[in-house]
Enzyme design. Structure first.
Site, mmCIF file in Angstrom:
data_model
loop_
_atom_site.group_PDB
_atom_site.id
_atom_site.type_symbol
_atom_site.label_atom_id
_atom_site.label_comp_id
_atom_site.label_asym_id
_atom_site.label_seq_id
_atom_site.Cartn_x
_atom_site.Cartn_y
_atom_site.Cartn_z
ATOM 1 N N SER A 29 0.744 -1.275 0.352
ATOM 2 C CA SER A 29 0.099 -0.056 0.049
ATOM 3 C C SER A 29 1.373 0.813 0.499
ATOM 4 C CB SER A 29 -0.819 0.132 1.087
ATOM 5 O OG SER A 29 -1.895 1.163 1.021
ATOM 6 N N ASN A 30 0.169 2.334 0.469
ATOM 7 C CA ASN A 30 1.450 3.539 0.449
ATOM 8 C C ASN A 30 0.148 3.983 1.435
ATOM 9 O OD1 ASN A 30 -1.024 5.553 -0.703
ATOM 10 N ND2 ASN A 30 -0.697 3.624 -2.754
ATOM 11 N N PRO A 31 1.235 5.777 1.642
ATOM 12 C CA PRO A 31 0.997 6.668 3.088
ATOM 13 C C PRO A 31 -0.714 7.268 2.920
ATOM 14 C CG PRO A 31 2.830 7.470 2.233
ATOM 15 C CD PRO A 31 2.798 6.124 1.846
ATOM 16 N N ALA A 96 -4.694 6.559 -4.518
ATOM 17 C CA ALA A 96 -3.367 6.733 -4.704
ATOM 18 C C ALA A 96 -3.056 5.127 -5.116
ATOM 19 C CB ALA A 96 -2.402 7.203 -3.449
#
Ligand code: C5P
Length: 222
Positions: A29-31, A96
């Site tokens: 995943s990503n922040p 995102a």
């Protein structure tokens, strides 16, 4: 923008990260915090629009007065957006989306063994490109995060994804983009025209994005 200037307009927004599972308890995943997309959804709602917000996992409460759908993976996000795309007049794609997912996700949590492991990845669907291929007269707006050659790369993305404009931001600028309450973006068209906006609260930026999209919307159906 002023209250009511988007009355009855149908706005679809995506927000947050996606999760691509390696096994039942681990994911890529990503922040992304989701704050930019939630701000767009709330701004559109406050200007009278009907809003559908499709969101990956975030810590934010679902906004009131908005049809909210929670998803996890890029595949699920595509499915949820496809359900509402034909209805929509404007899509603001601020999610995102993870670029990669596991080629062979494990059905069970695997115990660790050995000192080295390789992971085969395959691309997730490009949601904007998929939706752009089904576009009738929807206005599409995207986001791009670039560390270099930003405007040229963003204009290229806008062309490839059929976007009216793309909001370019830089992950390296302190206090912007991922997570913060403010953002600093440059609006880039397919032709490569670039309008740098000053740093401002995400909610204010949301209104600027809607201001910019509004004159491009199809004439309201009576
Ligand atoms: O190509 P890139 O990921 O930089 O493009 C960013 C834009 O495309 C964002 O608006 C993002 O939401 C969208 N995107 C998408 N599907 C993907 C990856 C990105 O719709 N798989």
């Amino acid at each position: 923008g002023f209250p009511g200037d988007l009355a009855g307009r149908r706005v679809l927004v995506s927000a947050g990260p996606t999760r691509e599972y390696l096994d039942p308890v681990r994911f890529l995943s990503n922040p992304s915090s989701g704050r930019m997309g939630y701000a767009v959804a709330e701004a559109a709602r406050d200007r009278g629009a009907e809003v559908v917000l499709v969101s990956g996992p975030t810590a934010l409460p679902a906004p009131a007065g908005v049809h909210f759908e929670a998803v996890e993976t890029a595949e699920e996000m595509l499915g949820a957006l496809l359900k509402h795309f034909a209805w929509s007049e404007l899509l603001v794609m601020s999610a995102a989306v993870a670029d990669w997912r596991a080629a062979h996700p494990k059905g069970e949590k695997e115990a660790k063994s050995g000192e080295r492991q390789t992971l085969e990845l395959v691309r997730t669907p490009d949601i904007l490109e998929t939706l752009a291929a089904r576009r009738r007269n929807q206005v599409l707006v995207g986001f791009a995060m670039e560390t270099h050659a930003g405007v040229a790369r963003a204009a290229d993305k806008a062309r490839r994804k059929g976007l009216a404009f793309i909001c370019l931001n830089y992950p390296t600028r302190e206090g912007t983009a991922f997570g913060g309450s403010e953002n600093e973006v440059t609006l880039v068209t397919q032709a490569g025209d670039a309008e740098p906006l000053p740093r401002m609260p995400k909610r204010e930026l949301a209104d600027r994005i809607l201001d910019r999209a509004k004159p491009l919307l199809p004439p309201p159906t009576p």
